[in-house]
Write a protein that holds these residues in place. Structure first.
Motif, short mmCIF file in Angstrom:
data_model
loop_
_atom_site.label_atom_id
_atom_site.label_comp_id
_atom_site.label_asym_id
_atom_site.label_seq_id
_atom_site.Cartn_x
_atom_site.Cartn_y
_atom_site.Cartn_z
N GLY A 105 0.98 -0.53 -0.01
CA GLY A 105 -0.42 -0.28 0.41
C GLY A 105 0.85 1.24 0.10
N VAL A 106 2.58 1.47 0.59
CA VAL A 106 2.67 2.54 0.59
C VAL A 106 3.35 2.35 -0.19
CG1 VAL A 106 5.32 3.00 1.98
CG2 VAL A 106 3.15 2.31 3.30
N ALA A 107 4.02 1.61 -0.65
CA ALA A 107 4.76 1.58 -2.40
C ALA A 107 3.45 2.12 -2.99
CB ALA A 107 4.99 0.41 -3.56
N GLY A 112 1.65 7.21 -6.43
CA GLY A 112 1.41 7.99 -6.97
C GLY A 112 -0.49 7.19 -7.77
N ILE A 113 -0.94 6.02 -6.78
CA ILE A 113 -1.75 5.18 -6.88
C ILE A 113 -2.82 5.18 -5.47
CG2 ILE A 113 -2.80 2.76 -7.20
CD1 ILE A 113 -0.52 2.35 -9.23
N PRO A 119 -15.06 -0.87 -3.74
CA PRO A 119 -15.57 -2.25 -2.81
C PRO A 119 -14.52 -3.26 -3.21
CG PRO A 119 -17.50 -1.46 -3.86
CD PRO A 119 -16.70 -0.74 -3.72
N GLY A 120 -13.45 -3.75 -2.74
CA GLY A 120 -12.94 -4.77 -2.72
C GLY A 120 -11.77 -4.40 -2.94
N GLU A 121 -11.25 -3.06 -3.39
CA GLU A 121 -9.45 -2.39 -3.99
C GLU A 121 -8.86 -3.66 -2.83
OE1 GLU A 121 -8.59 1.90 -4.41
OE2 GLU A 121 -10.23 2.22 -3.56
N LYS A 122 -7.09 -3.34 -3.80
CA LYS A 122 -6.57 -3.98 -2.72
C LYS A 122 -5.29 -3.06 -3.88
CE LYS A 122 -7.39 -8.34 -1.08
NZ LYS A 122 -7.28 -9.49 -1.36
N PRO A 123 -4.06 -2.94 -4.04
CA PRO A 123 -3.08 -1.87 -3.75
C PRO A 123 -2.28 -2.71 -4.87
CG PRO A 123 -2.98 -2.25 -1.56
CD PRO A 123 -3.58 -2.48 -1.94
N PRO A 124 -1.85 -1.99 -6.33
CA PRO A 124 -1.50 -3.10 -6.99
C PRO A 124 0.01 -3.95 -6.62
CG PRO A 124 -0.83 -0.82 -7.56
CD PRO A 124 -2.40 -0.62 -6.57
N ILE A 125 0.35 -4.93 -6.98
CA ILE A 125 1.59 -5.23 -6.11
C ILE A 125 2.82 -5.58 -7.50
CG2 ILE A 125 0.52 -6.88 -4.99
CD1 ILE A 125 0.88 -8.96 -6.44
N SER A 126 3.24 -5.88 -7.21
CA SER A 126 5.21 -5.81 -8.42
C SER A 126 4.97 -4.78 -8.93
CB SER A 126 4.99 -7.10 -8.58
OG SER A 126 3.96 -7.17 -10.27
N ALA A 127 5.64 -5.56 -10.88
CA ALA A 127 5.80 -3.84 -11.38
C ALA A 127 4.59 -3.59 -11.62
CB ALA A 127 6.64 -4.46 -12.73
N GLU A 128 3.57 -3.43 -11.19
CA GLU A 128 2.47 -3.28 -12.13
C GLU A 128 2.05 -1.73 -10.77
OE1 GLU A 128 -1.31 -4.90 -12.43
OE2 GLU A 128 -0.92 -6.77 -12.94
N THR A 181 6.54 19.11 9.27
CA THR A 181 4.98 18.57 8.61
C THR A 181 5.87 18.59 7.48
OG1 THR A 181 3.33 19.17 10.29
CG2 THR A 181 3.00 18.20 7.82
N PHE A 182 5.66 17.87 6.36
CA PHE A 182 6.16 17.65 4.94
C PHE A 182 5.54 17.33 4.34
CE2 PHE A 182 9.12 15.99 1.63
CZ PHE A 182 10.42 16.98 1.49
N ALA A 183 5.46 17.55 3.33
CA ALA A 183 4.01 17.19 2.42
C ALA A 183 4.75 17.05 1.14
CB ALA A 183 2.60 17.55 1.89
N VAL A 184 4.04 15.77 0.14
CA VAL A 184 4.44 15.62 -1.15
C VAL A 184 2.88 15.23 -1.69
CG1 VAL A 184 5.56 13.84 -2.49
CG2 VAL A 184 6.30 13.84 -0.29
N ASN A 185 2.48 16.04 -2.87
CA ASN A 185 1.57 16.04 -3.44
C ASN A 185 1.33 15.52 -4.84
OD1 ASN A 185 0.56 17.86 -1.50
ND2 ASN A 185 2.07 19.33 -2.58
N TYR A 186 0.42 14.89 -5.04
CA TYR A 186 0.14 14.14 -6.69
C TYR A 186 -0.42 14.23 -7.27
CZ TYR A 186 3.73 10.90 -3.68
OH TYR A 186 4.45 10.45 -3.07
N GLN A 187 -0.41 14.73 -8.64
CA GLN A 187 -1.87 14.55 -9.67
C GLN A 187 -1.62 14.32 -11.12
OE1 GLN A 187 -3.01 18.89 -9.64
NE2 GLN A 187 -5.00 18.54 -10.79
N HIS A 188 -2.19 13.18 -11.65
CA HIS A 188 -1.62 12.87 -12.76
C HIS A 188 -1.56 14.08 -13.76
CE1 HIS A 188 -0.83 8.61 -11.74
NE2 HIS A 188 -1.55 9.09 -11.16
N GLY A 189 -2.45 15.04 -13.78
CA GLY A 189 -3.05 15.75 -14.40
C GLY A 189 -3.63 17.10 -14.77
N THR A 190 -3.74 18.20 -15.33
CA THR A 190 -5.20 18.81 -14.77
C THR A 190 -6.02 18.24 -14.98
OG1 THR A 190 -3.21 20.82 -16.65
CG2 THR A 190 -5.48 21.06 -16.36
#
Length: 217
Positions: A105-107, A112-113, A119-128, A181-190
């Motif tokens: 989950g941390v990865a 960016g995910i 429902p039933g959501e899980k973090p992707p694993i490995s290269a995904e 406090t330090f923040a990392v902000n993520y956004q895929h696009g406008t």
């Protein structure tokens, strides 16, 4: 002590102070880099050094709950089945939080995910986790044409479909919100939803991931 010796000592003290201040300032960036490398490698022992999992779990529970509440509010005047689905998702907050409060989950969060509250959501694993679906699943070999019979043209083989291009990495900005406090902000696009990974200072030089702010679905 001579004047020259005093000057040398003064210069050394200034150099030491500047080095310490520089290390203090750079410490969250160093922690972020080490955590991301460890999470991508699924190095659970190192990840645990840079994540306060109880605080992260509480943050995920609160943020995903708010996310589902917004979904339910949007769907109140829409399809009743969709609203039921959102309510079912609310009942699954616990398993979702458990799945994201892990090295996988941390990865995902640092790549960016973030959780979307499905429902039933899980973090992707490995290269995904890095969007490299082809590497994660293995590229299928191209079909081979059978040998042509004498005096007959070789059959035409349709070229394999081009796999979809992987999603580009998110736009990332990072900086201090306060001394601790330090923040990392993520956004895929406008127009895409933004979210933030929040780090907290532990002592002068140590930092840990403690929270996630989900600003949209």
């Amino acid at each position: 002590m001579s004047r020259t010796s005093k000057s040398v000592v003064s210069v050394l003290l200034v150099v030491i102070v500047v080095a310490v201040l520089g290390w203090i300032y750079a410490s969250p960036y160093i922690a972020l880099d080490r955590l991301k490398r460890a999470a991508d490698a699924r190095d659970a022992q190192t990840v645990s050094q840079y994540v306060d999992f109880p605080l992260l779990r509480e943050s995920l529970k609160d943020q995903v709950g708010q996310l589902l509440t917004r979904k339910i509010d949007i769907q109140k005047s829409g399809n009743p089945l969709a609203m039921i689905g959102a309510m079912i998702g609310a009942a699954l907050i616990g398993p979702l939080v458990d799945s994201y409060a892990t090295p996988d989950g941390v990865a995902a969060i640092l790549n960016g995910i973030p959780p979307r509250g499905d429902p039933g959501e899980k973090p992707p694993i490995s290269a995904e986790a890095n969007g490299d679906v082809a590497a994660a699943r293995g590229a299928a070999p191209a079909p081979q044409a059978p040998p042509a019979a004498p005096d007959q043209p070789a059959p035409t083989v349709a070229s394999p479909s081009t796999p979809p291009a992987p999603k580009p990495p998110p736009q990332t900005t990072a900086g201090y919100r306060s001394f601790d406090t330090f923040a990392v902000n993520y956004q895929h696009g406008t127009g895409d939803a933004r979210y933030s990974a929040i780090f907290r200072r532990y002592g002068l030089f140590s930092w840990k991931l403690v929270a996630v702010e989900l600003n949209g679905s």
